[in-house]
Enzyme design. Sequence first.
Site, PDB file in Angstrom:
ATOM      1  CG  HIS A  54      12.115  38.601 142.948  1.00 40.45           C
ATOM      2  ND1 HIS A  54      11.709  37.214 142.562  1.00 40.45           N
ATOM      3  CD2 HIS A  54      12.692  38.989 144.236  1.00 40.45           C
ATOM      4  CE1 HIS A  54      10.337  38.256 143.260  1.00 40.45           C
ATOM      5  NE2 HIS A  54      11.371  38.627 144.392  1.00 40.45           N
ATOM      6  CG  HIS A  56      10.938  43.513 146.843  1.00 34.65           C
ATOM      7  ND1 HIS A  56       9.493  43.321 147.077  1.00 34.65           N
ATOM      8  CD2 HIS A  56      11.202  41.949 146.899  1.00 34.65           C
ATOM      9  CE1 HIS A  56       8.753  42.900 146.432  1.00 34.65           C
ATOM     10  NE2 HIS A  56      10.050  41.544 146.367  1.00 34.65           N
ATOM     11  CD  GLN A 143       4.530  43.398 150.304  1.00 34.92           C
ATOM     12  OE1 GLN A 143       5.803  43.862 149.892  1.00 34.92           O
ATOM     13  NE2 GLN A 143       3.939  41.599 150.637  1.00 34.92           N
ATOM     14  CG  HIS A 201       6.563  38.252 144.442  1.00 37.58           C
ATOM     15  ND1 HIS A 201       6.849  39.517 143.897  1.00 37.58           N
ATOM     16  CD2 HIS A 201       7.733  38.787 145.847  1.00 37.58           C
ATOM     17  CE1 HIS A 201       7.571  39.822 144.439  1.00 37.58           C
ATOM     18  NE2 HIS A 201       7.842  39.683 145.674  1.00 37.58           N
ATOM     19  CD  GLU A 204       7.798  34.647 149.163  1.00 38.20           C
ATOM     20  OE1 GLU A 204       6.674  35.580 148.858  1.00 38.20           O
ATOM     21  OE2 GLU A 204       8.957  35.159 148.947  1.00 38.20           O
ATOM     22  CG  ASP A 299      13.260  38.478 147.611  1.00 39.12           C
ATOM     23  OD1 ASP A 299      12.385  39.190 147.022  1.00 39.12           O
ATOM     24  OD2 ASP A 299      12.212  37.412 148.455  1.00 39.12           O
TER      25      ASP A 299
HETATM   26 FE   FE2 Z   1      10.431  39.118 146.417  1.00 35.90          FE
END
Ligand code: FE2
Length: 386
Positions: A54, A56, A143, A201, A204, A299
């Site tokens: 995981h 980005h 996102q 996701h 979170e 992450d």
């Molecule tokens: Fe993430």
Amino acid sequence: MPIHFRAARLLDADVDLRWADGVVAVGPAGTIPPAPGDERVEGGLLTPPFAEPHVHLDAALLGARAPNRSGTLREGIANWARLRGDLTAEDVTARATETLAMYRSWGVLRVRTHVDTGSAVAVEALLALRDRTPGMQVVAFPQEGILRAPGRREAWESAVRAGCDAVGAIPHFERTTEEGWASVRLAFALARELGLRVDLHCDETDDPGSRNLEVVCAETAAGGVPHVLAGHCTAMHSYPDPYAAKVCELVASSGVQVVANPLDNVVLQGRYDGYPKRRGITRVDQLWAAGAIVGVGHDSVMDPWYRLGTANLLDAAYMLVHVGHLTGEAEMKRVVRTLHTENHRPWGDVPEVAVGARALLHWPAADEVELLRVRPRPRVLEAGQA
Ligand code: FE2
């Protein structure tokens, strides 16, 4: 040149191992002699390569361009939204390539990245990079949600259909609980149609009322998706204990893999708390006790959300054992071993150090606890590489 490792630590044993463009012999210490001309290496720790489940890459290394003055998730999202509009394919590719090289230097030979489906430029650039990078996977990550505003669902779906490896979603970010659940079901429906994996996701947030993970488990149990990963799951930290126990059982029985991202979440969660401030890390100990599959992700590598990422997965493991109260000897070992076992699950196989293995890490550490304490760079050996 072939290498002979003498009396190196491998899991709970001391072994000898010969490497000659792959592992050609491994056995108890003292049983495998070196061949003439072998490079001789004494001691240390051997592991399979690590995997990153995981990160980005589209946002990696961007943190300095728009410093996050408050350090919050909210400002990180706002800064990213500003930067995203100016992305070029060359910029995305250059930063992702540099970050992958950082990962490699830390022994991480597989990387699964999310890509924000709000940027067609980033989607195209990372899919092209994926096509020429062994071990890389791309998740179509909306996102800003799928259902929150017109056009987002279309952009997300077209990114998935462009060739992503997994379908993403962000159900806790949708407007309502029902729309969050609907976004989960849309992700599973699309994954089933295309034969793809799912990687969300999920929850979170510190909101104990954020209950998308149970829907993810139900959809997974219904079948038709080869691998399901739920990232973050930080609301579980704040669930009432009886509900958390139920969800941990659902995660385990459905086979969903939960990935904790402790570096980001320890600073991004708890932001609405006075004192005491919650840690906002999913319940790794209780997930383990229930028999669930857990991974550890980094992450962020210097992105708008978290500037301090290094691409060294041992840093994420180090944070997890602290904030998760996992400093028992067996727990620390288990967290380190997660990096080369459960972290590979999204690729469908788990490498071992055995004859025929084509990649190997040698660490300057006596055992896994020292590895966690020192977090050094490994020597990375790969078949076919000079
Ligand atoms: Fe993430």
